[in-house]
Scaffold this motif. Structure first.
Motif, mmCIF file in Angstrom:
data_model
loop_
_atom_site.group_PDB
_atom_site.id
_atom_site.type_symbol
_atom_site.label_atom_id
_atom_site.label_comp_id
_atom_site.label_asym_id
_atom_site.label_seq_id
_atom_site.Cartn_x
_atom_site.Cartn_y
_atom_site.Cartn_z
ATOM 1 N N TYR A 316 -27.001 -7.123 12.388
ATOM 2 C CA TYR A 316 -26.079 -8.218 12.047
ATOM 3 C C TYR A 316 -24.652 -7.796 12.326
ATOM 4 O O TYR A 316 -24.274 -6.650 12.077
ATOM 5 N N TRP A 318 -20.395 -9.682 12.803
ATOM 6 C CA TRP A 318 -19.566 -10.885 12.775
ATOM 7 C C TRP A 318 -18.229 -10.598 13.445
ATOM 8 O O TRP A 318 -17.828 -9.462 13.622
ATOM 9 N N GLN A 327 -20.985 -15.274 13.868
ATOM 10 C CA GLN A 327 -21.941 -14.342 13.271
ATOM 11 C C GLN A 327 -23.219 -14.310 14.098
ATOM 12 O O GLN A 327 -23.670 -15.335 14.607
ATOM 13 N N TYR A 328 -23.781 -13.123 14.209
ATOM 14 C CA TYR A 328 -25.007 -12.949 14.984
ATOM 15 C C TYR A 328 -25.958 -12.074 14.179
ATOM 16 O O TYR A 328 -25.554 -11.067 13.599
ATOM 17 N N PRO A 368 -22.120 -20.373 8.124
ATOM 18 C CA PRO A 368 -22.600 -19.168 7.444
ATOM 19 C C PRO A 368 -23.935 -19.354 6.737
ATOM 20 O O PRO A 368 -24.696 -18.397 6.605
ATOM 21 N N LEU A 371 -26.664 -18.612 9.090
ATOM 22 C CA LEU A 371 -26.806 -17.172 9.296
ATOM 23 C C LEU A 371 -27.600 -16.533 8.170
ATOM 24 O O LEU A 371 -28.535 -15.762 8.408
#
Length: 401
Positions: A316, A318, A327-328, A368, A371
């Motif tokens: 993770y 951001w 964000q990933y 978010p 995510l």
């Protein structure tokens, strides 16, 4: 080394590297009940500090320091700052200020900024000293050339524009974030640069410095008062070369799924380590804050014999850029099915990657909740209904089958 019983009260634990991974290792060892001798060794003179704010609040002048709020003296940690590791031998860490014997060692020396030859005086942004120096240079009207349209390049460009600088970003690939995202997504982010007044030059590279600026490979000359290179980091492991610990070709320290190296009693965590991921089906080297945080804690648990299963988290990261939170989570592959959740023309959107019906990764822009919920779905390997997952009005967790 799998149990605390293998550490007697007189054993010496040394953690080399005082960034997030090293600090978390030392903190979690104490919080986990280790009361023996414990040293935390850092190359910088500063107290251990957090790095993400460097390209945000510190660069903007909203903060000067980002030291962790940890009372090292109260914890009984021997904090050795301004001491650089120079080599490793059996039971001994060599530093530029003498030898440190150890019974258990955690390598957490992180990464260092990559540089480009032919650019004398170019800045990088990796340390708090880098941030302070760059902050002083980002004054209104200054011409800033940033090399690299990755995460750090976008964040630095965002701040430089906010401070009134004229900003040009040079990217050798065809779109921003080419190493992390498909070109169609990078192209969307190119629009963010334009909207912020940043001149983005993709598909060309820097040939070298020339006449008060930089010369590009396409022949363009860019005047520059400051040049900043943001092309990622490389493992800070040169000090280990020629020693008893073999490195991976990319310079990372290979560890097993308990973060143990091939040397007894020696572990590694954070940006400098590569670990086997059953989830990804590959060995991973991750240079992000979240990995440093969790791998440091996991290294401590491995030493204490309390690590609950293999270390294999969902990656993770951001980035805050051009007024957006990006964000990933997870890890996608080219063969994965890409699924849009919302429209890129809207205030927030998400892209999902599916493999065999299950979520493998997602990119969320100002969403978010997607995510947080998606990260849990990836962690569990839960199949999802593509139609429901693609509907931004449906909570992502409700798309689970």
């Amino acid at each position: 080394m799998d149990a605390v019983a293998e550490l007697s009260g007189t054993d010496r634990v040394v953690v080399v590297g005082a960034g997030m991974a090293g600090a978390q290792t030392a903190l979690n060892l104490r919080q986990g009940g280790w009361h023996g001798p414990l040293a935390l060794v850092g190359a910088e003179l500063h107290l251990p500090y957090d790095r993400p704010p460097l390209s945000k609040d510190v660069l903007l002048g909203k903060a000067d320091a980002t030291a962790f709020e940890i009372d090292w003296h109260h914890l009984g940690v021997d904090l050795l700052t301004g001491r650089r590791a120079t080599g490793l031998a059996d039971g001994v860490l060599h530093t530029d200020r003498g030898e440190l014997p150890y019974d258990a060692l955690v390598i957490a020396t992180g990464a260092e900024a990559r540089t480009l030859p032919g650019l004398p005086g170019a800045r990088t942004l990796r340390t708090v000293d880098d941030a302070h120096a760059l902050r002083a240079a980002l004054t209104p009207g200054r011409r800033i050339v940033l090399v690299g349209a990755g995460w750090i390049g976008a964040e630095t460009a965002t701040v430089a524009r906010e401070l009134g600088c004229h900003v040009t970003v040079v990217e050798a690939a065809a779109a921003p974030l080419a190493g992390a995202l498909p070109a169609e997504l990078g192209a969307l982010m190119a629009d963010w640069y334009a909207a912020a007044g940043v001149d983005l030059r993709c598909g060309t590279a820097v040939a070298g410095a020339a006449d008060g600026g930089v010369l590009l490979t396409d022949g363009t000359h860019l005047p520059a008062d400051e040049v900043v290179v943001g092309i990622g980091g490389r493992p800070a492991t040169d000090w280990l070369r020629g020693g008893p610990l073999a490195l991976d070709p990319d310079g990372t320290v290979p560890v097993d799924d308990r973060l143990r190296t091939a040397l007894p009693g020696v572990l590694a965590a954070g940006d400098c380590a590569s670990y086997p991921s059953a989830r990804a089906g590959a060995r991973l080297a991750v240079q992000h804050w979240d990995h440093a945080l969790h791998s440091g804690a996991a290294a401590a648990a491995a030493l204490l014999g309390t690590l609950d299963g293999p270390y294999d988290p969902v990656p993770y990261f951001w980035s805050e850029q051009f007024g957006r939170m990006v964000q990933y989570a997870g890890r996608h592959a080219g063969a994965d099915h890409l699924l849009w959740r919302g429209s890129p023309s809207g205030p927030g959107w998400t892209v999902l990657w599916l493999r065999d019906g299950a979520l493998t990764a997602l990119l969320a822009v100002d969403r978010p909740r997607d995510l947080a919920q998606g990260r849990r779905l990836i962690e569990r390997g839960t199949p999802v209904d593509p139609a429901r997952a693609a509907d931004p009005a449906v909570q992502l967790k409700a798309a689970a089958r």
